[in-house]
Design an enzyme around this catalytic site. Structure first.
Site, PDB file in Angstrom:
ATOM      1  N   HIS C 234      49.434 -21.547  45.031  1.00 33.17           N
ATOM      2  CA  HIS C 234      48.497 -21.008  44.063  1.00 33.17           C
ATOM      3  C   HIS C 234      47.746 -19.790  44.577  1.00 33.17           C
ATOM      4  CE1 HIS C 234      47.011 -20.823  40.096  1.00 33.17           C
ATOM      5  NE2 HIS C 234      45.846 -20.515  40.593  1.00 33.17           N
ATOM      6  N   TYR C 238      46.845 -15.284  43.419  1.00 31.74           N
ATOM      7  CA  TYR C 238      45.718 -14.348  43.517  1.00 31.74           C
ATOM      8  C   TYR C 238      46.014 -13.223  44.489  1.00 31.74           C
ATOM      9  CZ  TYR C 238      43.676 -17.546  40.428  1.00 31.74           C
ATOM     10  OH  TYR C 238      43.472 -18.304  39.325  1.00 31.74           O
ATOM     11  N   HIS C 385      54.123 -18.173  30.561  1.00 32.17           N
ATOM     12  CA  HIS C 385      52.769 -17.900  31.048  1.00 32.17           C
ATOM     13  C   HIS C 385      52.780 -16.899  32.205  1.00 32.17           C
ATOM     14  CE1 HIS C 385      48.922 -18.470  33.049  1.00 32.17           C
ATOM     15  NE2 HIS C 385      49.573 -18.860  34.120  1.00 32.17           N
ATOM     16  N   PHE C 386      53.602 -17.179  33.232  1.00 33.87           N
ATOM     17  CA  PHE C 386      53.451 -16.308  34.406  1.00 33.87           C
ATOM     18  C   PHE C 386      54.154 -14.967  34.244  1.00 33.87           C
ATOM     19  CE2 PHE C 386      56.834 -19.190  36.274  1.00 33.87           C
ATOM     20  CZ  PHE C 386      57.822 -18.237  36.385  1.00 33.87           C
ATOM     21  N   HIS C 387      54.974 -14.816  33.198  1.00 35.43           N
ATOM     22  CA  HIS C 387      55.454 -13.454  32.949  1.00 35.43           C
ATOM     23  C   HIS C 387      54.349 -12.596  32.319  1.00 35.43           C
ATOM     24  CE1 HIS C 387      59.504 -14.856  33.970  1.00 35.43           C
ATOM     25  NE2 HIS C 387      59.767 -13.580  34.171  1.00 35.43           N
ATOM     26  N   ARG C 448      62.427 -25.121  31.912  1.00 34.23           N
ATOM     27  CA  ARG C 448      62.539 -23.881  32.661  1.00 34.23           C
ATOM     28  C   ARG C 448      63.648 -24.046  33.698  1.00 34.23           C
ATOM     29  NH1 ARG C 448      57.587 -23.964  37.041  1.00 34.23           N
ATOM     30  NH2 ARG C 448      58.494 -21.970  37.584  1.00 34.23           N
ATOM     31  N   ARG C 449      63.991 -22.971  34.375  1.00 31.08           N
ATOM     32  CA  ARG C 449      64.911 -22.990  35.512  1.00 31.08           C
ATOM     33  C   ARG C 449      66.201 -23.746  35.208  1.00 31.08           C
ATOM     34  NH1 ARG C 449      61.145 -24.373  40.714  1.00 31.08           N
ATOM     35  NH2 ARG C 449      60.590 -22.236  41.140  1.00 31.08           N
TER      36      ARG C 449
END
Lengths: 64, 180, 589
Positions: C234, C238, C385-387, C448-449
């Site tokens: 995580h 950041y 989300h993370f794209h 996913r994946r």
């Protein structure tokens, strides 16, 4: 304020997520909007933008 | 230090939002709906000797009370046992406690379109309870990458009418009884 | 023009630092090109639009996509930005050129080894593969080269951090009473966070995964290595985001025509990230057995408080942009938006990235919600989300920032601003299509994946539209994104090949509206903040790790299980202490 190409492009960009989510919003009111309706609405928006650009765009005299 | 008024208002609203989120989740997890979390209550198991385990050695469904069942599932590359070669059968209107573990690598166990979803980790047992209200069929899939055949790892849950299930269950019991 | 270029351009003032920045950017952009190409293949494959590879090879592509973009592109670019920012804001060159080249060399070597191990999977007879994805969860095993390359890369980043701390120490010797310049402050706090968090992955790789892949130890404890991964997994989020934040805080206001709203609040934001980034990793493990609910609850509260620095950033960035627009003659409540310099791809790219980050933040709140998470865990929602976050807030900011930064280190003018503008807009539109459809597909339960999520025994259902439409959206979005990367690389390549310019870009950064003078000096006490960050990590991780080792068959797994011992009372104490501490932090901030 001049209606530049850059502003037109950014407006087009922001219209895409709004158009895609239109069906969700319609869904809240139990209206099932088909994909083709969304495409037509987006197309009308683009046409409007082109007309405005023709009237007030970089090439023409700015009214402001 | 100097903080502008608008910044202070924004800061306060942000904190209210955050505390609000935590409160709704705490409410959902404990009081109110009491959503069951996967945690360490399932205990552990030795993945190397899974075949000799009293439950996971012959995984499947087991009646534990009136409308109460335990289901043991082993996930391994690239099948669910039971689930893949034969459907995982449960009766309608029952409360089923799942015990899921993995035999080789980390897998996922997701009942498609629901929030019944867990990781299956070698050595750990995931325990969670599901209520099956209506008869029907659900898909199960592995949602944690587990190797080159990950995309074919699937199964089904068959929610049967009580009478149908009972006769199937009895037959099963007799078969295993006969073998012993 | 009266001024000579030497007064302005970074490349003339700090030629050696500019060379380092160019080298790191070069590796970053090569990785971006390859990674984006893999992304295109995946987008077309999993939607069944075009299949040029075997489904089994999909996972090799996916590993390459994740490692090359999320680790190599982002972190090499970060190193370039940080090296530039430290030299610029301290106004001094790095202490040792050789040392700078040493970390660039080590990181690059590690990258090459890891990439070779991954791509080896495409050559059947080589006997080498690393199809373990970006998260490399054991007991999936990669070739030892994969882990060794990764370890070298991480040590390289540690040395890079040391380089910047050495610059700071040398600067401090001559400027004892001064406040740390803002950009250097951002670099140093980010690197402290990185040191604290990479301990987890370093322990996992060096003590467990390398010996295990070489056959020196029999087995590993899968839950332990997974938890150690997320201890690092995580904060790395950041680590990607902080260079973007550095640009949003220090560069974007200038591009908008104004200046940063508040220097002290920028410092507070970076400190909050330092403190809260690491003790949240368990929120990636809400669905893992073997971790008590109490620990998941702590991770959840910490995660929610981590919203605070991002919400503060949203305020500051928008306020700084509005200030810039008004300096440029913007009026009204909303009309000032029109006065922003939309023609400038560096500005427009960052602004669009910020807007998408807000959307990504909302889907992130769903992920963080301990119980709603069950609906979307490991579904396509998560990459959706993370794209938006790493794939747009970070990647698009980096590309947009390049339009302003690259000319400073090459001394040449940007090849084409219109192409740059088209590129950032294509990225935005492509990502809207792809990410929106991924979120929806995730709600329908599509995992996913997964190479070809078309199963034999059941169908996915979606409330609005059809799965087919979602597939087309993903394929269309992925194609636009790839074309956008091609335009970007082409524009940057022609920029670097262009003629030397007298004034490649306006590189001056104005002072903030509220400077650091009024803020408490304690903000600059890095040692104290490091101590608090370490304490929070110890509070959040000691008990879960002890439980995992004790119950999961010891450090190396395989042992006989021991009954669980953690009492509910202890959970409660930890939750209470941690929540109280978080509330306190919120109040201080």
């Amino acid at each position: 304020m001049k209606f530049t190409k850059a502003r037109a492009l950014v407006l087009i960009a922001f219209s895409v997520p709004l158009a895609i989510e239109l069906r969700t919003v319609a869904g809240f009111f139990n209206v099932e909007l088909p994909l083709i309706a969304v495409a037509v609405i987006e197309f009308l928006f683009l046409a409007l933008l082109f007309v405005l650009y023709g009237l007030y765009g970089e090439g023409s005299e700015s009214p402001a | 230090m100097e903080i502008h008024t608008y910044e202070k208002v924004w800061l306060a609203l942000s904190l209210v939002l955050i505390v609000g989120f935590i409160a709704t989740i705490a409410y959902g997890a404990s009081a109110g709906p009491g959503i069951d979390m996967i945690d360490d209550k399932g205990g552990t198991v030795d993945p190397a000797t899974l075949d000799e385990h009293p439950k996971f050695g012959d995984p499947g469904i087991e009646k534990t009370g009136e409308n109460q069942y335990d289901v043991y599932v082993v996930a391994r590359q690239f099948v669910f046992e039971p689930g893949t070669s034969e459907p995982l059968r449960v009766p309608e209107g029952s409360t089923v406690t799942f015990h899921v573990t993995a035999a080789d690598v980390i897998h996922g166990f997701e009942v498609v379109g629901t929030n019944a979803n867990t990781m299956a980790i070698p050595g750990q047992v995931a325990e969670f309870t599901v209520e099956f209200d209506e008869a029907g069929e659900y898909g199960i899939l592995c949602n944690e990458y587990c190797g080159s055949g990950h995309h074919v790892m699937e199964g089904t849950i068959l929610v049967m009418e009580q009478s149908e299930f009972d006769s199937w269950y009895e037959q099963q019991e007799q078969q295993t009884g006969g073998e012993n | 023009m009266a001024t000579t270029r030497s007064d302005r351009a970074f490349v003339d003032k700090f030629p050696h630092e500019a060379a380092i920045v160019k080298a790191t950017f070069l590796v970053a952009f090569v990785a971006l090109g390859i990674g984006a190409f893999f992304g295109l293949i995946q987008a077309l494959h999993r939607t069944n639009v075009l299949r040029v590879i075997e489904s089994a090879d999909y996972y090799t592509m996916l590993t390459g996509h994740g490692v090359l973009l999320a680790i190599v592109f982002t972190i090499f670019f970060l190193c370039g930005v940080f090296h530039w920012a430290v030299a610029r804001s301290l106004n001094r060159p790095a202490e040792s050129r050789l040392f700078s080249w040493a970390w660039v060399g080590l990181m690059t070597t590690g990258t090459v080894l890891t990439t070779v191990a991954i791509l080896g999977g495409l050559v059947p007879n080589l006997g080498m593969s690393a199809d373990v994805l970006f998260t490399f969860y054991a007991p999936l095993q990669a070739h030892p080269l994969f882990y060794i390359g990764l370890a070298m890369f991480i040590v390289g980043t540690w040395l890079a951090g040391a380089d910047w701390f050495l610059s700071y120490r040398a600067w401090r010797a001559n400027n004892s009473g001064e406040r740390i310049p803002l950009q250097t402050f951002m670099v140093l706090t980010t690197m402290i966070m990185w040191y604290v968090s990479t301990i987890g992955v370093a322990v996992s790789v060096v003590f467990f995964l390398i010996p295990w892949s070489l056959g020196l130890i029999e087995s590993v404890n899968p839950l332990l290595t997974r938890t150690l991964f997320w201890y690092f997994g995580h904060p790395i989020v950041y680590f990607w985001l902080m260079p973007a934040y550095l640009m949003w805080y220090t560069v974007l206001p200038k591009l908008a025509g104004g200046r940063l709203f508040s220097d002290p609040l920028a410092r507070v934001v970076f400190l909050l990230f330092l403190l809260l980034s690491t003790p949240v990793g368990i929120h990636h493990q809400y669905l893992d057995p073997g971790i008590a609910e109490g620990f998941k609850f702590i991770a959840m509260t910490n995660t929610m408080f981590l919203l605070l620095p991002s919400l503060l950033t949203a305020f500051t960035v928008v306020a700084s942009m509005e200030h810039g627009a008004r300096q440029r003659g913007g009026k009204g409540y909303v009309r000032w938006l029109g006065a922003l310099p939309w023609r400038d791809p560096a500005f427009t790219g960052m602004a669009l990235a910020g807007a998408m980050f807000a959307a990504g933040g909302f889907s992130g709140m769903i992920n963080a919600g301990m119980n709603i998470n069950y609906l979307i865990h490991n579904t396509l929602w998560v990459p959706g989300h993370f794209h938006l976050t790493v794939g747009t807030a970070v990647a698009l900011t980096m590309m947009a920032g390049s339009y302003w930064l690259v000319p400073q280190v090459t001394g040449t003018k940007l090849y084409s601003r219109p192409i740059g503008l088209l590129q950032v807009i294509m990225w935005f539109v492509g990502m809207v299509f792809m990410s929106n459809a991924m979120h929806r597909a995730g709600l329908a339960g599509i995992p996913r994946r997964t190479a070809e999520p078309q199963y034999q025994n059941f169908e996915f259902l979606t409330p609005i539209g059809s799965i087919f439409e979602l597939r087309v959206q993903i394929a269309l979005g992925g194609t636009l994104l790839f074309l956008s990367v091609v335009l970007f690389l082409f524009n940057i390549l022609l920029t670097s090949l262009g003629d030397e310019s007298d004034r490649p870009v306006d590189a001056a950064l104005p002072e903030p509206l509220s400077g650091p003078e009024g803020s408490p000096r304690i903000l600059d006490n890095l040692a104290m903040w490091t101590g608090i960050a370490a304490l929070l990590v110890i509070l959040a991780y000691t008990l879960p790790l002890a439980g995992i080792i004790q119950n999961g068959g010891g450090l190396f797994g395989g042992g006989l299980p021991v009954p669980a011992t953690l009492s509910a009372g202890l959970d409660f104490v930890v939750v209470t202490v941690s929540s109280a501490f978080n509330t306190l932090l919120g109040v201080i901030a």
